[in-house]
Design a protein around this motif. Structure first.
Motif, PDB file in Angstrom:
ATOM      1  N   ASN A   1       7.355   6.326   9.157  1.00  0.00           N
ATOM      2  CA  ASN A   1       6.916   7.261  10.185  1.00  0.00           C
ATOM      3  C   ASN A   1       5.637   7.983   9.784  1.00  0.00           C
ATOM      4  N   LEU A   2       5.495   8.255   8.472  1.00  0.00           N
ATOM      5  CA  LEU A   2       4.255   8.874   7.992  1.00  0.00           C
ATOM      6  C   LEU A   2       3.065   7.969   8.269  1.00  0.00           C
TER       7      LEU A   2
ATOM      8  N   VAL B   1      -1.569   6.953  11.430  1.00  0.00           N
ATOM      9  CA  VAL B   1      -2.531   6.030  12.038  1.00  0.00           C
ATOM     10  C   VAL B   1      -2.821   6.431  13.475  1.00  0.00           C
ATOM     11  N   ARG B   2      -1.781   6.760  14.205  1.00  0.00           N
ATOM     12  CA  ARG B   2      -1.980   7.114  15.611  1.00  0.00           C
ATOM     13  C   ARG B   2      -2.722   8.438  15.749  1.00  0.00           C
TER      14      ARG B   2
ATOM     15  N   ARG C   1       0.830  -1.207   0.000  1.00  0.00           N
ATOM     16  CA  ARG C   1       0.000   0.000   0.000  1.00  0.00           C
ATOM     17  C   ARG C   1       0.860   1.251   0.000  1.00  0.00           C
ATOM     18  N   THR C   2       0.238   2.336  -0.456  1.00  0.00           N
ATOM     19  CA  THR C   2       0.785   3.662  -0.195  1.00  0.00           C
ATOM     20  C   THR C   2       0.323   4.080   1.189  1.00  0.00           C
ATOM     21  N   VAL C   3       0.922   5.131   1.706  1.00  0.00           N
ATOM     22  CA  VAL C   3       0.515   5.609   3.033  1.00  0.00           C
ATOM     23  C   VAL C   3      -0.947   6.026   3.035  1.00  0.00           C
ATOM     24  N   PRO C   4      -1.437   6.818   2.051  1.00  0.00           N
ATOM     25  CA  PRO C   4      -2.863   7.171   2.052  1.00  0.00           C
ATOM     26  C   PRO C   4      -3.773   5.949   1.994  1.00  0.00           C
TER      27      PRO C   4
ATOM     28  N   LEU D   1      -3.872   4.351   5.395  1.00  0.00           N
ATOM     29  CA  LEU D   1      -4.657   5.152   6.338  1.00  0.00           C
ATOM     30  C   LEU D   1      -6.145   4.970   6.095  1.00  0.00           C
ATOM     31  N   ARG D   2      -6.555   4.834   4.828  1.00  0.00           N
ATOM     32  CA  ARG D   2      -7.970   4.601   4.527  1.00  0.00           C
ATOM     33  C   ARG D   2      -8.417   3.244   5.060  1.00  0.00           C
ATOM     34  N   VAL D   3      -7.566   2.231   4.894  1.00  0.00           N
ATOM     35  CA  VAL D   3      -7.904   0.911   5.439  1.00  0.00           C
ATOM     36  C   VAL D   3      -8.065   0.988   6.953  1.00  0.00           C
TER      37      VAL D   3
END
Length: 816
Positions: free
Chosen positions: A158-159, A164-165, A125-128, A131-133
């Motif tokens: 880290n991104l 997520v946090r 995955r990409t970071v976005p 994050l959506r998942v």
């Protein structure tokens, strides 16, 4: 990074099959060249091993700091809790990298692991996207909260981790309900680790998933990761519990040589020996302690988190929760039992029991901060205990299911063991008999809860509750637990401040708690020798017989399903009936003699109300001398209740046309009112200027949940004829409520029944009242029935039964 136990420490072969061989080498250690690792060292070695392999493989595939690619570990590897056969949970992150390049890297990373039969949970995955998942899937979000960078572009990792946090903290309000629902569903499937024969160490209540849940709440900044417990509590607190669960799960994998979460009975001895805990029973005890520690912390964590959720919209304008008094130094605040602002735990050793009793009565949990403060500041109760402390203990024991949670909270925070040091021998002690489904300490508390429901069957519910609490206290020792328990019960009874005769009674209950069930199921109950043996063993004491008969049922019900049935109940009942006939009954209550000074004051006439300090710190004696008019008893008791004075005992009588009533009372909170005020209110009530019935309804409504109109025990009325025609003795056994004595007296006055004398005793949350009534020439079965119906109408009744809910499965009856 150091991989312990590998022959080649400097570099790890690049193939995933070599990774498996290296893992097996760690697991098979046991010689001088490759020593066997303990559970904690093995987990760390496995983390180092997988990190080393993934780092080397990543470098081989070009996953470097400036590649736009990163490998992130979640699950056990992410938490640095890698178990021998745990799944490998990996995320390959990419940023503005050619899709074909990403696919090639993924294939070259995943396929070697698959070919080596390593169970892999993977995603690209990409970071976005990640994050959506996380925003759509709660389980995925919980996993990503534990993510850890392994190799590649650390800024990319880290991104993801920071994003997520951050989104978890900002969105927790809308996800909290789903999080709690998911936890409860998991507990229903996995059962309670502490009381299950073959527990699910990962998913069961009190298991590793619960620790991860607490970590997630801590990341959301809603609670501490180890709420409510410090390192000095029994078992060493959350950190020690976490390590124990991980160690047992690690050895379970090593023994089974496969991923397994459920501890099987046949593996328990080997795992206990490997961890140097002992045999399967020692292992069961260790797991029970750890799981109950985690379970308590999860309860505290979820409650704290729920109260800390950020408010939005109109909710932000709501008034802060009010502090409602429950007892001296105890209030309700935000759905929890907490200390009042002016409470001084350092100078009030009885405060612990008042807090616990209020919690059990209301069903509200004790705040973790309150328990911690009591643990740090409250002094030891002096021996013998003050009468108020004993009464609060009886209230705690007499509240049914509320008793279980309250004692569990006290025990997990070390407060229960402080009051009952003997509890340490039975705490988390597993049963040796497969019919028992609870640990010994929990069985004792369960027996108390059942005994509370049956308490109106006996004349001394206080002795029944204490006997239920202590009947198996002698277990965990080599000697006969009934004999040892009787000695301990004597020691405890003296500490509690019981009368010598009551100490002997409690000791006898513990000594003979198996007498009736063992005799009834093994001998002929119709044999006169059998009856004589039981009567002789009990010294012909009918009160002790009734207590043991009731305790036998409570003990059986608290043991497990099917232990108490019609066959056993009929045998024990018939044996008790025959013994009771042989004992020929028990003496009836008698009026207390009236002091000569009070008789002299009665002859002087008028209305007198005196209030003087009693024997205890919070008890007072109220003496009422007044013309014996109809309804006086109801008015006097009503005035006391209206001013928050709880009647602990009373002796009601008189001389001629004058009533002389003495009440031992305790304020529900604060100081008692002035005697002059009580006298003025009594005169107003007698003259009809004060509506006591309305005042008591308001008083009970304001008290709220602390005085539920429902009872756990069925009230019981016993009619006994006396030698004087028209005079009868009426005994009432029921649960207490605000103004109960006033309501009862009002019913008798309305029925035109004269109360010649009465003795009233409140034992914890139960009342045992005896009234000598003058029915004159109207003593008929119909009139008795009418009086009984009217009295029962004002006595708390058991709550209507609701459809049975699905309980958490405790698993098979066999204990490993």
């Amino acid at each position: 990074m150091v991989v312990v136990g590998l022959q080649a420490r400097d570099e790890l072969p690049g193939g995933a099959k070599d990774l498996v061989r290296a893992r097996d080498q760690l697991l098979d250690g046991g010689d001088s060249r490759n020593p066997r690792l303990d559970a904690e060292s093995l987990r760390q070695a496995l983390v180092d091993l997988h990190d080393l392999w993934l780092t080397g493989k990543g470098a081989e595939l070009g996953i470097t700091a400036d590649s736009g690619l990163a490998v992130v570990a979640v699950g056990g590897l992410g938490r640095r809790e890698m178990l021998p056969y745990s799944d490998l949970d990996l995320v390959l992150l990419h940023d503005d990298v050619d899709p074909q390049r990403v696919a090639e890297v993924a294939d070259q990373l995943w396929y070697p692991l698959w070919d080596a039969h390593i169970k892999l949970d993977h995603s690209v995955r990409t970071v976005p996207q990640a994050l959506r998942v996380a925003s759509d899937d709660l389980t995925a979000a919980l996993g990503m909260l534990e993510a850890r960078h392994i190799v590649g572009d650390e800024e990319l990792s880290n991104l993801l981790i920071g994003g997520v946090r951050r989104e978890w903290r900002t969105g927790i309000r809308s996800r909290f309900g789903e999080l709690v629902e998911q936890a409860h569903a998991r507990w229903r499937r996995g059962g309670e680790i502490a009381h299950r024969a073959e527990p699910d160490l990962k998913n069961g209540r009190g298991g590793l998933r619960d620790i991860q849940l607490l970590d997630a709440l801590a990341i959301a900044q809603l609670t501490d990761a180890m709420p409510g417990l410090g390192p000095d509590v029994p078992g060493g607190g959350m950190k020690q519990a976490h390590r124990r669960l991980l160690d047992v799960r690690t050895e379970l994998h090593r023994v089974a040589r496969r991923p397994r979460e459920q501890l099987r009975a046949q593996d328990a001895d080997e795992i206990g020996a490997a961890l140097r805990i002992g045999d399967r029973f020692d292992l069961a005890r260790t797991l029970s302690d750890a799981a109950r520690t985690v379970g308590y912390s999860v309860d505290v964590g979820l409650r704290t988190a729920g109260n800390a959720l950020p408010r939005r919209g109109l909710a932000r304008l709501r008034r802060m929760p009010v502090r409602r008094p429950l007892d001296e130094g105890v209030v309700e605040h935000a759905g929890e039992v907490v200390l009042a602002r002016d409470a001084r735990p350092q100078k009030d050793p009885g405060l612990i029991l008042r807090v616990a009793a209020a919690s059990a009565q209301t069903g509200l949990p004790m705040a973790a901060t309150t328990l911690n403060r009591l643990s740090e500041d409250a002094p030891e109760l002096r021996e013998p205990w003050p009468r108020e402390a004993l009464n609060d203990l009886l209230i705690l024991l007499g509240t049914g299911r509320g008793t279980v949670d309250a004692i569990e909270a006290l025990d997990r925070t070390g407060l229960w063991g402080r009051m009952f040091p003997e509890w340490g021998a039975v705490r988390d002690l597993p049963p040796r008999n497969p019919t028992h489904i609870w640990t010994v300490d929990r069985h004792l508390v369960e027996t108390v809860a059942y005994a509370g429901v049956l308490s109106t069957r006996v004349a001394r519910p206080d002795l029944l509750l204490l006997g239920a609490l202590l009947h198996d206290i002698g277990k965990g020792r080599v000697e006969d637990h009934s004999v040892v328990g009787a000695e301990l019960a004597t020691q405890i009874g003296r500490r509690l401040g019981l009368w010598p005769s009551d100490v002997r009674a409690v000791s006898a209950i513990v000594r003979h708690h198996l007498l009736l069930p063992d005799t009834a199921t093994r001998r002929d109950v119709a044999d006169p020798d059998t009856v004589r043996m039981v009567v002789d063993a009990l010294d012909g004491d009918p009160q002790l017989l009734d207590l043991l008969h009731t305790l036998a049922e409570a003990d059986s019900l608290a043991t497990g399903p099917g232990v108490w049935g019609d066959w056993k109940a009929s045998l024990i009942g018939e044996l008790a009936r025959r013994c009771r006939l042989a004992m020929a009954g028990e003496p009836l209550p008698q009026p207390d003699p009236i002091d000569a000074e009070l008789l002299a004051r009665a002859e002087a006439g008028g209305v007198h109300v005196d209030l003087v300090p009693g024997d205890g710190r919070y008890t007072h004696v109220v003496t009422v001398i007044a013309p014996d008019t109809p309804g006086l008893l109801s008015d006097a008791a009503g005035v006391l209740a209206m001013h928050s004075l709880r009647v602990l005992s009373a002796s009601l009588g008189g001389s001629g046309e004058v009533a002389i009533d003495r009440f031992v009372v305790t304020p529900m909170f604060g100081d008692p009112p002035d005697a002059g005020l009580l006298r003025q209110e009594l005169i107003r009530a007698v003259q009809g200027e004060l509506d006591l019935a309305k005042a008591l309804v308001k008083k009970e409504r304001d008290a709220g949940a602390r005085t539920s109109p429902y009872a756990q025990a069925q009230p019981r009325l016993i009619w006994t004829d006396t030698a004087v025609p028209g005079q009868v003795l009426l005994q009432l056994r029921a649960e207490d409520r605000i103004g109960l004595l006033s309501r009862l007296a009002a019913v008798l006055a309305a029925a035109d029944v004269g109360v010649l004398w009465a003795k009233v005793v409140t034992m914890g949350s139960a009342v045992v009242d005896a009234f000598c009534l003058d029915l004159g020439g109207g003593d008929t079965p119909q009139r008795r029935s009418e009086i009984e119906a009217a009295l029962l109408a004002v006595v708390p009744q058991p709550e209507p039964q609701k459809p049975a809910e699905t309980d958490i499965d405790t698993g098979s009856d066999e204990i490993y």
